[in-house]
Scaffold this active site. Structure first.
Site, PDB file in Angstrom:
ATOM      1  NE  ARG A  14      -2.693  -1.824   3.103  1.00 14.77           N
ATOM      2  CZ  ARG A  14      -3.144  -1.822   4.360  1.00 14.77           C
ATOM      3  NH1 ARG A  14      -4.010  -0.920   4.752  1.00 14.77           N
ATOM      4  NH2 ARG A  14      -2.696  -2.706   5.232  1.00 14.77           N
ATOM      5  CD  GLN A  71      10.340 -14.720   5.215  1.00 16.76           C
ATOM      6  OE1 GLN A  71      10.264 -13.490   5.279  1.00 16.76           O
ATOM      7  NE2 GLN A  71       9.443 -15.519   5.763  1.00 16.76           N
ATOM      8  CB  THR A  77       6.289 -13.525  12.138  1.00 19.87           C
ATOM      9  OG1 THR A  77       5.221 -14.312  12.686  1.00 19.87           O
ATOM     10  CG2 THR A  77       5.725 -12.200  11.678  1.00 19.87           C
ATOM     11  CG  ASP A 102       7.312  -3.201   9.519  1.00 18.63           C
ATOM     12  OD1 ASP A 102       7.387  -3.671  10.667  1.00 18.63           O
ATOM     13  OD2 ASP A 102       6.676  -3.743   8.602  1.00 18.63           O
ATOM     14  CE  LYS A 349      33.620  24.008  -4.091  1.00 19.84           C
ATOM     15  NZ  LYS A 349      34.131  23.480  -5.370  1.00 19.84           N
ATOM     16  CE1 TYR A 364      30.828  29.067  -5.442  1.00 23.23           C
ATOM     17  CE2 TYR A 364      32.460  29.607  -7.115  1.00 23.23           C
ATOM     18  CZ  TYR A 364      31.890  28.702  -6.244  1.00 23.23           C
ATOM     19  OH  TYR A 364      32.390  27.427  -6.151  1.00 23.23           O
ATOM     20  CG  ASN A 375      33.984  45.062   2.453  1.00 19.60           C
ATOM     21  OD1 ASN A 375      33.046  44.972   3.229  1.00 19.60           O
ATOM     22  ND2 ASN A 375      33.851  45.476   1.211  1.00 19.60           N
ATOM     23  CE1 TYR A 385      36.046  22.006 -13.316  1.00 15.06           C
ATOM     24  CE2 TYR A 385      34.031  22.924 -14.240  1.00 15.06           C
ATOM     25  CZ  TYR A 385      34.915  21.872 -14.107  1.00 15.06           C
ATOM     26  OH  TYR A 385      34.682  20.693 -14.760  1.00 15.06           O
ATOM     27  CB  ALA A 421      34.777  48.514  -8.725  1.00 10.60           C
TER      28      ALA A 421
HETATM   29  C1  UD1 Z   1       2.308  -9.721  13.813  1.00  5.65           C
HETATM   30  C2  UD1 Z   1       1.976 -10.646  14.976  1.00  5.65           C
HETATM   31  C3  UD1 Z   1       0.889 -10.000  15.803  1.00  5.65           C
HETATM   32  C4  UD1 Z   1       1.311  -8.627  16.286  1.00  5.65           C
HETATM   33  C5  UD1 Z   1       1.735  -7.770  15.098  1.00  5.65           C
HETATM   34  C6  UD1 Z   1       2.343  -6.489  15.569  1.00  5.65           C
HETATM   35  C7  UD1 Z   1       2.366 -12.891  14.106  1.00  5.65           C
HETATM   36  C8  UD1 Z   1       1.737 -14.136  13.615  1.00  5.65           C
HETATM   37  N1  UD1 Z   1       1.527 -11.913  14.457  1.00  5.65           N
HETATM   38  O1  UD1 Z   1       1.153  -9.622  13.022  1.00  5.65           O
HETATM   39  O2  UD1 Z   1       0.594 -10.815  16.920  1.00  5.65           O
HETATM   40  O3  UD1 Z   1       0.275  -8.011  17.010  1.00  5.65           O
HETATM   41  O4  UD1 Z   1       2.727  -8.452  14.303  1.00  5.65           O
HETATM   42  O5  UD1 Z   1       2.558  -5.644  14.483  1.00  5.65           O
HETATM   43  O6  UD1 Z   1       3.563 -12.822  14.206  1.00  5.65           O
HETATM   44  N2  UD1 Z   1       7.620 -10.529   8.101  1.00  5.65           N
HETATM   45  C9  UD1 Z   1       8.615 -11.137   7.367  1.00  5.65           C
HETATM   46  N3  UD1 Z   1       8.331 -12.276   6.684  1.00  5.65           N
HETATM   47  C10 UD1 Z   1       7.116 -12.848   6.697  1.00  5.65           C
HETATM   48  C11 UD1 Z   1       6.090 -12.228   7.437  1.00  5.65           C
HETATM   49  C12 UD1 Z   1       6.386 -11.064   8.133  1.00  5.65           C
HETATM   50  O7  UD1 Z   1       9.739 -10.654   7.334  1.00  5.65           O
HETATM   51  O8  UD1 Z   1       6.947 -13.893   6.057  1.00  5.65           O
HETATM   52  C13 UD1 Z   1       7.923  -9.299   8.846  1.00  5.65           C
HETATM   53  C14 UD1 Z   1       7.157  -8.107   8.346  1.00  5.65           C
HETATM   54  O9  UD1 Z   1       7.867  -7.433   7.334  1.00  5.65           O
HETATM   55  C15 UD1 Z   1       7.032  -7.260   9.602  1.00  5.65           C
HETATM   56  C16 UD1 Z   1       6.949  -8.292  10.710  1.00  5.65           C
HETATM   57  O10 UD1 Z   1       7.501  -9.472  10.182  1.00  5.65           O
HETATM   58  O11 UD1 Z   1       8.171  -6.486   9.829  1.00  5.65           O
HETATM   59  C17 UD1 Z   1       5.511  -8.517  11.174  1.00  5.65           C
HETATM   60  O12 UD1 Z   1       4.783  -9.018  10.073  1.00  5.65           O
HETATM   61  P1  UD1 Z   1       3.296  -8.601   9.799  1.00  5.65           P
HETATM   62  O13 UD1 Z   1       2.816  -9.252   8.571  1.00  5.65           O
HETATM   63  O14 UD1 Z   1       3.142  -7.128   9.905  1.00  5.65           O
HETATM   64  O15 UD1 Z   1       2.607  -9.299  11.046  1.00  5.65           O
HETATM   65  P2  UD1 Z   1       1.131  -9.158  11.478  1.00  5.65           P
HETATM   66  O16 UD1 Z   1       0.312 -10.156  10.768  1.00  5.65           O
HETATM   67  O17 UD1 Z   1       0.709  -7.764  11.433  1.00  5.65           O
END
Ligand code: UD1
Ligand code: CA
Length: 462
Positions: A14, A71, A77, A102, A349, A364, A375, A385, A421
């Site tokens: 988004r 990954q 997660t 994030d 500069k 400049y 002055n 340059y 001048a």
């Molecule tokens: C997750 C938690 C949730 C919590 C929330 C807080 C789980 C299952 N749930 O939810 O309990 O309240 O965060 O924001 O963990 N990411 C990866 N790879 C993946 C999936 C996610 O790197 O395959 C990273 C995302 O980029 C992000 C973080 O993990 O930085 C959390 O992922 P996100 O999808 O936001 O988790 P939520 O479903 O929001």
């Protein structure tokens, strides 16, 4: 030893940009940088960043400062943390902090205090939580008499669980050895078909291990951005927090419209910040300065009593008592010594401007060493340059450089030299001399009248 795994695999569809979400900036720094610096300030330097979408951009940003692991598929997660198992196995003696790349507002105090609870309660896992008025979308924390029994995601929660306001921040402490074992037992048997890191808690508890929760007093730790509007809110939140810190330190703001101060900036007491002032990176501002309106200062060190009005200044040093502006551009590697005055439409500069020197307008000065009490007349240009190479000009103490002087570098004016001048200086001028370079001025009397007459004659003959 304690270490950290930071999840930075997200795309942020988004946001509508081909960039990993953790690289979006809050107050001038990628969200990932905020998370990294929170770890560093809590003395956790052994960090592995899990990258995914456009992972090469994460590597490019980090420039080798931290290790990363890819990954390849986004399977949840838990799956993301699994990618860091080799990193965990290198030293499984301590604890591992898992953070989201994030969620920029995780802070040192939360990291330290949650670790101490984690250790005191002898937990296999301690989840860092916060209480929200609107918990929708977050994993809910299920408390028990002696800890927690697990976390239930929004999609898997029953009506009663949905009323719980304590939510999972997505940050956790794990005993590293336990984390490695628990990851091995995760399945993707849930509504999203993902490997939930949160399931490690149910598994730990079912094996008789301790699981706990640490509720942070700072609910902002939970904040992240799914779209640009959220990102703007994070920026506003960070911006206000920084301004409040400076207010508490005795900095004056009559109005904060357009004022953006990055978190690494230091400002002395009694300084006044006017609207439209943007202070970036490692800028240090002294006491009793007046900065703004409409001024950008990036990576500069300013002394006390400095006055900048409509100035752009980068990577430079501005000593005490210097007054600059309006409409002045200070480019990198410039030092302006105390008491100097730089007036409107001046560009500097890679130069040193001596004490009490005045460059009042339209000049400049580049690649030059200008002495004290010089002055520089209106329209002076250092011609630094020649299209191939840049060269330096030296202007001695107490020189008086006349208006519209060109100094063809490399060239040196000695002490107390005058240039007339309009002079173009092409060779060095000794101390106390006058350099004058002018053709003999001619006067052609009655010129205008003759010209007018011939024009009138032509028109009457049409
Ligand atoms: C997750 C938690 C949730 C919590 C929330 C807080 C789980 C299952 N749930 O939810 O309990 O309240 O965060 O924001 O963990 N990411 C990866 N790879 C993946 C999936 C996610 O790197 O395959 C990273 C995302 O980029 C992000 C973080 O993990 O930085 C959390 O992922 P996100 O999808 O936001 O988790 P939520 O479903 O929001
Ligand atoms: Ca999320």
């Amino acid at each position: 030893m304690n270490k950290a795994v930071i999840l930075a695999g997200g795309q942020g569809k988004r946001m509508k940009a081909e960039m990993p979400k953790p690289l979006f900036k809050v107050l001038g720094e990628p969200m990932l940088e905020w998370v990294l610096s929170a770890c560093e300030s809590a003395d956790i330097g052994d960090i592995c960043v899990v990258k995914g979408f456009k992972g090469e951009m994460i590597d490019e940003y980090l420039g080798g400062r931290y290790r990363t692991v890819l990954q390849e598929e986004r399977l949840g997660t838990g799956h993301a943390v699994m990618q860091a198992i080799p990193f965990l196995e290198e030293d499984a003696s301590g604890n591992t902090l898992v953070l989201c790349g994030d969620a920029p507002f995780i802070d040192e105090a939360t990291i330290r205090e949650s670790l101490s609870v984690h250790e005191k309660q002898d937990n296999a896992v301690t989840v860092i939580t916060a209480e929200l008025d609107e918990p929708f979308g977050y994993g809910r924390v299920i408390r028990t008499d002696n800890g927690i029994s697990g976390i239930v995601e929004q999609n898997d929660a029953n009506e009663e669980q949905k009323l719980i306001r304590e939510v999972n921040s997505g940050a956790y402490w794990f005993r590293t050895a336990d984390l490695i074992e628990l990851l091995d037992k995760l399945t993707n048997d849930n509504s999203q078909n993902e490997y939930y890191l949160t399931d490690t808690i149910f598994i730990a508890v079912s094996e008789g291990k301790n699981a706990g929760a640490y509720k942070s007093e700072n609910a902002d730790i939970i904040r992240g951005a799914n779209d640009r509007k959220d990102l703007l809110e994070l920026n506003n939140c960070a911006r206000n927090a920084v301004i409040e810190k400076h207010l508490a330190n005795g900095v004056e703001f009559l109005c904060t419209d357009g004022v953006i101060i990055e978190r690494g900036v230091e400002i002395g007491v009694g300084t006044e910040i006017l609207p439209g002032t943007i202070l970036r990176k490692k800028t240090v501002v002294g006491k009793n300065c007046k900065i703004g309106p409409n001024t950008v200062v990036e990576n500069c060190t300013l002394g006390d009593d400095v006055n900048l009005h409509t100035v752009q200044a980068y990577d430079s040093v501005i000593e005490s008592g210097v007054k600059i502006g309006p409409y002045v551009h200070i480019r990198p590697d410039t030092t302006i010594k105390s008491g100097a005055k730089i007036g409107d439409f001046v560009e500097l500069k890679n130069s040193v401007i001596g004490e009490k020197t005045a460059i009042a307008h339209l000049a400049y000065i580049g690649d030059s060493d200008v002495g004290r009490r010089v002055n520089i007349g209106c329209g002076t240009v250092t011609v630094n340059y020649d299209g191939v190479a840049k060269s330096r000009c030296v202007i001695g103490d107490n020189c008086f450089v006349g208006c519209n002087t060109n100094l063809i570098a490399p060239v040196k004016l000695g002490k107390a030299v005058y240039t007339a001048a309009g002079t173009t200086v092409t060779k060095d001028v000794p101390d106390y001399a006058l350099a004058i370079d002018r053709g003999v001025m001619k006067i052609n009397e009655g010129y205008t009248l003759r010209k007018l007459k011939s024009k009138l004659n032509k028109e009457s003959s049409k």
